[in-house]
Write an enzyme that holds these catalytic residues in place. Structure first.
Site, PDB file in Angstrom:
ATOM      1  N   ARG A 117      37.890  64.339  26.031  1.00  0.00           N
ATOM      2  CA  ARG A 117      37.711  64.554  27.481  1.00  0.00           C
ATOM      3  C   ARG A 117      36.672  63.633  28.097  1.00  0.00           C
ATOM      4  NH1 ARG A 117      38.235  69.851  25.788  1.00  0.00           N
ATOM      5  NH2 ARG A 117      40.359  70.594  26.128  1.00  0.00           N
ATOM      6  N   LYS A 139      37.931  51.274  37.111  1.00  0.00           N
ATOM      7  CA  LYS A 139      39.371  51.533  36.992  1.00  0.00           C
ATOM      8  C   LYS A 139      39.803  51.229  35.572  1.00  0.00           C
ATOM      9  CE  LYS A 139      41.266  50.377  41.497  1.00  0.00           C
ATOM     10  NZ  LYS A 139      42.326  49.534  42.085  1.00  0.00           N
ATOM     11  N   GLU A 181      40.736  34.509  41.390  1.00  0.00           N
ATOM     12  CA  GLU A 181      40.130  35.781  41.841  1.00  0.00           C
ATOM     13  C   GLU A 181      38.749  35.522  42.451  1.00  0.00           C
ATOM     14  OE1 GLU A 181      41.517  38.842  41.880  1.00  0.00           O
ATOM     15  OE2 GLU A 181      43.069  38.874  40.321  1.00  0.00           O
ATOM     16  N   LYS A 223      32.045  42.606  44.187  1.00  0.00           N
ATOM     17  CA  LYS A 223      32.786  43.732  43.601  1.00  0.00           C
ATOM     18  C   LYS A 223      31.896  44.970  43.560  1.00  0.00           C
ATOM     19  CE  LYS A 223      36.268  45.674  41.290  1.00  0.00           C
ATOM     20  NZ  LYS A 223      37.195  45.557  40.198  1.00  0.00           N
ATOM     21  N   GLU A 233      39.430  53.204  46.523  1.00  0.00           N
ATOM     22  CA  GLU A 233      40.449  52.500  47.278  1.00  0.00           C
ATOM     23  C   GLU A 233      40.774  53.131  48.618  1.00  0.00           C
ATOM     24  OE1 GLU A 233      43.978  49.565  46.168  1.00  0.00           O
ATOM     25  OE2 GLU A 233      42.582  50.383  44.759  1.00  0.00           O
ATOM     26  N   ARG A 237      37.836  49.127  49.689  1.00  0.00           N
ATOM     27  CA  ARG A 237      38.221  48.599  48.374  1.00  0.00           C
ATOM     28  C   ARG A 237      39.546  47.845  48.445  1.00  0.00           C
ATOM     29  NH1 ARG A 237      37.030  50.985  42.279  1.00  0.00           N
ATOM     30  NH2 ARG A 237      37.988  49.235  41.217  1.00  0.00           N
ATOM     31  N   ASN A 241      42.459  43.468  47.422  1.00  0.00           N
ATOM     32  CA  ASN A 241      43.866  43.156  47.174  1.00  0.00           C
ATOM     33  C   ASN A 241      44.366  41.948  47.955  1.00  0.00           C
ATOM     34  OD1 ASN A 241      44.282  45.235  45.335  1.00  0.00           O
ATOM     35  ND2 ASN A 241      44.588  46.711  46.975  1.00  0.00           N
ATOM     36  N   HIS A 244      47.273  39.964  46.687  1.00  0.00           N
ATOM     37  CA  HIS A 244      47.921  40.765  45.656  1.00  0.00           C
ATOM     38  C   HIS A 244      49.248  41.366  46.097  1.00  0.00           C
ATOM     39  CE1 HIS A 244      44.171  40.144  43.623  1.00  0.00           C
ATOM     40  NE2 HIS A 244      44.538  40.873  42.574  1.00  0.00           N
ATOM     41  N   HIS A 248      51.794  40.476  43.477  1.00  0.00           N
ATOM     42  CA  HIS A 248      52.468  41.468  42.624  1.00  0.00           C
ATOM     43  C   HIS A 248      53.990  41.313  42.713  1.00  0.00           C
ATOM     44  CE1 HIS A 248      48.760  44.313  42.750  1.00  0.00           C
ATOM     45  NE2 HIS A 248      48.751  43.574  41.650  1.00  0.00           N
ATOM     46  N   HIS A 261      48.356  36.724  35.900  1.00  0.00           N
ATOM     47  CA  HIS A 261      48.058  37.493  37.110  1.00  0.00           C
ATOM     48  C   HIS A 261      47.341  36.642  38.175  1.00  0.00           C
ATOM     49  CE1 HIS A 261      46.774  40.705  39.713  1.00  0.00           C
ATOM     50  NE2 HIS A 261      45.518  40.328  39.556  1.00  0.00           N
TER      51      HIS A 261
HETATM   52  N1  LIG Z   1      40.553  47.641  36.016  1.00  0.00           N
HETATM   53  C1  LIG Z   1      40.578  46.763  36.974  1.00  0.00           C
HETATM   54  O1  LIG Z   1      39.947  46.926  38.023  1.00  0.00           O
HETATM   55  C2  LIG Z   1      41.365  45.508  36.783  1.00  0.00           C
HETATM   56  C3  LIG Z   1      41.199  44.450  37.681  1.00  0.00           C
HETATM   57  C4  LIG Z   1      41.898  43.274  37.439  1.00  0.00           C
HETATM   58  C5  LIG Z   1      42.738  43.173  36.348  1.00  0.00           C
HETATM   59  N2  LIG Z   1      42.867  44.217  35.486  1.00  0.00           N
HETATM   60  C6  LIG Z   1      43.750  44.117  34.301  1.00  0.00           C
HETATM   61  O2  LIG Z   1      43.307  43.044  33.491  1.00  0.00           O
HETATM   62  C7  LIG Z   1      44.396  42.597  32.694  1.00  0.00           C
HETATM   63  C8  LIG Z   1      44.373  41.094  32.612  1.00  0.00           C
HETATM   64  O3  LIG Z   1      43.171  40.684  32.017  1.00  0.00           O
HETATM   65  P1  LIG Z   1      42.928  39.200  31.476  1.00  0.00           P
HETATM   66  O4  LIG Z   1      43.427  38.249  32.464  1.00  0.00           O
HETATM   67  O5  LIG Z   1      41.519  39.159  31.055  1.00  0.00           O
HETATM   68  O6  LIG Z   1      43.950  39.099  30.251  1.00  0.00           O
HETATM   69  P2  LIG Z   1      43.788  39.466  28.703  1.00  0.00           P
HETATM   70  O7  LIG Z   1      42.908  40.615  28.486  1.00  0.00           O
HETATM   71  O8  LIG Z   1      45.163  39.553  28.155  1.00  0.00           O
HETATM   72  O9  LIG Z   1      43.063  38.171  28.106  1.00  0.00           O
HETATM   73  C9  LIG Z   1      43.752  36.941  28.043  1.00  0.00           C
HETATM   74  C10 LIG Z   1      43.708  36.368  26.635  1.00  0.00           C
HETATM   75  O10 LIG Z   1      42.418  35.789  26.376  1.00  0.00           O
HETATM   76  C11 LIG Z   1      41.881  36.302  25.168  1.00  0.00           C
HETATM   77  N3  LIG Z   1      40.422  36.228  25.301  1.00  0.00           N
HETATM   78  C12 LIG Z   1      39.604  37.126  25.892  1.00  0.00           C
HETATM   79  N4  LIG Z   1      38.346  36.655  25.933  1.00  0.00           N
HETATM   80  C13 LIG Z   1      38.366  35.440  25.333  1.00  0.00           C
HETATM   81  C14 LIG Z   1      37.369  34.458  25.084  1.00  0.00           C
HETATM   82  N5  LIG Z   1      36.118  34.624  25.505  1.00  0.00           N
HETATM   83  N6  LIG Z   1      37.737  33.324  24.443  1.00  0.00           N
HETATM   84  C15 LIG Z   1      39.024  33.128  24.065  1.00  0.00           C
HETATM   85  N7  LIG Z   1      40.015  34.020  24.301  1.00  0.00           N
HETATM   86  C16 LIG Z   1      39.681  35.153  24.926  1.00  0.00           C
HETATM   87  C17 LIG Z   1      42.476  37.672  25.090  1.00  0.00           C
HETATM   88  O11 LIG Z   1      42.420  38.231  23.815  1.00  0.00           O
HETATM   89  C18 LIG Z   1      43.901  37.405  25.556  1.00  0.00           C
HETATM   90  O12 LIG Z   1      44.668  36.846  24.519  1.00  0.00           O
HETATM   91  C19 LIG Z   1      45.649  43.165  33.321  1.00  0.00           C
HETATM   92  O13 LIG Z   1      46.170  44.154  32.480  1.00  0.00           O
HETATM   93  C20 LIG Z   1      45.172  43.770  34.630  1.00  0.00           C
HETATM   94  O14 LIG Z   1      45.913  44.912  35.009  1.00  0.00           O
HETATM   95  C21 LIG Z   1      42.198  45.366  35.685  1.00  0.00           C
HETATM   96 ZN   LIG Z   2      43.780  40.717  40.634  1.00  0.00          ZN
END
Ligand SMILES: NC(=O)c1ccc[n+]([C@@H]2O[C@H](COP(=O)([O-])OP(=O)(O)OC[C@H]3O[C@@H](n4cnc5c(N)ncnc54)[C@H](O)[C@@H]3O)[C@@H](O)[C@H]2O)c1
Ligand SMILES: [Zn+2]
Length: 357
Positions: A117, A139, A181, A223, A233, A237, A241, A244, A248, A261
């Site tokens: 929990r 999030k 971003e 942020k 949101e 917040r 987007n 986005h 999206h 993304h």
């Molecule tokens: N929670 C939120 O507010 C929020 C906001 C934006 C995005 N997201 C989420 O984030 C995700 C995308 O994240 P991402 O773009 O970081 O992709 P990811 O986590 O898939 O990372 C991209 C690749 O880089 C690798 N990697 C990570 N750090 C590294 C480093 N320092 N050196 C070499 N390789 C490295 C990872 O293992 C992966 O293979 C999506 O699922 C999206 O929904 C969440």
């Molecule tokens: Zn984004």
């Protein structure tokens, strides 16, 4: 050392941006002895695990591996890791460290949100995208077959530790995707950050520490400020987007396979900028500056085969659609955006068409 306070109803915590921070992580751990669990992917652990291990300064910890990839951001993985944590002796007093890209921080954060929990989590994001976005704000979640991030929780971390040094190993394409971003943050709230991104392209692309640290700190500041004013949101917040809505739609239309993304957000920012221009919200000179700056960090993969109609049809099914109405975050000038609904459909199509070229 830039430290930004994130004040939410759930908790107030620090987002710290500092080179070498991973190797000093122990100073952010709560005093009370807790079992530590690091949730990470094998690639990140191989590259930076030793540094984190040093940073934990002799505290004992267990590593729970997550195979990574958007396709593994699923409830089944959360269940598997929860079982593994129990078998490793985790209990209610354990602490999780989510160490990796946005996928790992979302999944790790969600695991912490639901394990017994809820146990505390410290976010240690290692991609640029995760450092400026996913790692701050609380999030967390996983995907369903029906769509991305459809199961999740707000679970604010004890701290977000952002170390620009780990980006040195990030693949170039992932780095550039994160830069979009950062540009977004400039357009929505910081003319100064926008200026940095438009005037120091070579320094940014060349990983010059001064430019990189400044752009990350400024993005995290924004942020933190937005989340503090509006955790869940509401209108504020939603400015995050920008780019986005169309973005999206492009990701969905291309099956989440062609674009990262951030690259889809680059497309989305250009489309939203066209739309702002068409609706008379934005002056041509500012529109040109936004589109030029986005383009300087390109190119993104080809848009061939994507039609404006297909993009627009996708807009209506976006998760962020409120009561059937598509909302757009449109720039009024650089550093200020407005949330607009009821935009003329023909302008929405025309903006998509202009962006597809
Ligand atoms: N929670 C939120 O507010 C929020 C906001 C934006 C995005 N997201 C989420 O984030 C995700 C995308 O994240 P991402 O773009 O970081 O992709 P990811 O986590 O898939 O990372 C991209 C690749 O880089 C690798 N990697 C990570 N750090 C590294 C480093 N320092 N050196 C070499 N390789 C490295 C990872 O293992 C992966 O293979 C999506 O699922 C999206 O929904 C969440
Ligand atoms: Zn984004």
């Amino acid at each position: 050392m830039p430290t930004f306070e994130v004040a939410t109803p759930q908790r107030t915590y620090q987002a710290v941006v500092e080179r070498g921070l991973v190797s000093r992580a122990a100073s952010y751990l709560p005093e009370k002895a807790r079992r530590l669990f690091v949730v990470t992917t094998e690639d990140v652990w191989k590259l930076h695990g030793q540094t984190l291990e040093r940073g934990l300064a002799g505290r004992s910890f267990s590593v729970v591996f997550f195979r990574g990839g958007e396709g593994r951001k699923r409830l089944g993985e959360v269940e598997r890791m929860a079982e593994e944590m129990v078998s490793l002796g985790a209990d209610r007093s354990s602490l999780l460290l989510a160490f990796g890209g946005g996928v790992a921080t979302d999944v790790g954060g969600f695991l912490a949100a639901v394990f017994m929990r809820g146990i505390p989590v410290i976010q240690i994001p290692t991609t640029l995208l995760a450092q400026v976005d996913a790692g701050v704000g609380g999030k967390t979640g996983v995907n369903l077959v029906a769509g991305k991030n459809l199961v999740g929780a707000f679970h604010q971390p004890l701290a977000a530790l952002i170390d620009p040094e780990v980006l040195s190993t990030l693949p170039e394409r992932e780095y550039r995707a994160g830069l979009y971003e950062v540009i977004k943050c400039g357009v929505i709230r910081s003319p100064e950050l926008f200026r940095l991104m438009s005037e120091q392209v070579d320094a940014v692309l060349g990983h010059a520490p001064d430019a990189v640290d400044r752009m990350i700190a400024e993005s995290v500041r924004i942020k933190a400020e937005v989340v503090s004013a509006d955790e869940r949101e509401g209108d504020l917040r939603r400015i995050l987007n920008f780019g986005h809505t169309y973005g999206h739609a492009l990701e969905a239309e291309t099956g989440y396979a062609r674009f990262l993304h951030g690259e889809a957000v680059a497309f989305g920012m250009r489309a939203a900028t066209h739309l702002a221009l068409l609706t008379g919200l934005l002056e041509a000179e500012d529109a040109r500056r936004i589109i030029d700056t986005v383009d300087r960090y390109g190119p993104i993969p080809t848009l061939e085969g994507v039609s404006a109609e297909a993009i627009v049809n996708r807009l209506a099914s976006d998760k962020k659609t409120l009561q059937g109405k598509v909302h757009f975050v449109l720039p009024e000038r650089i550093g200020q955006v407005r949330i607009v609904s009821g935009v003329d459909q023909s302008a929405v199509v025309e903006a998509a068409r202009a962006t597809l070229g």
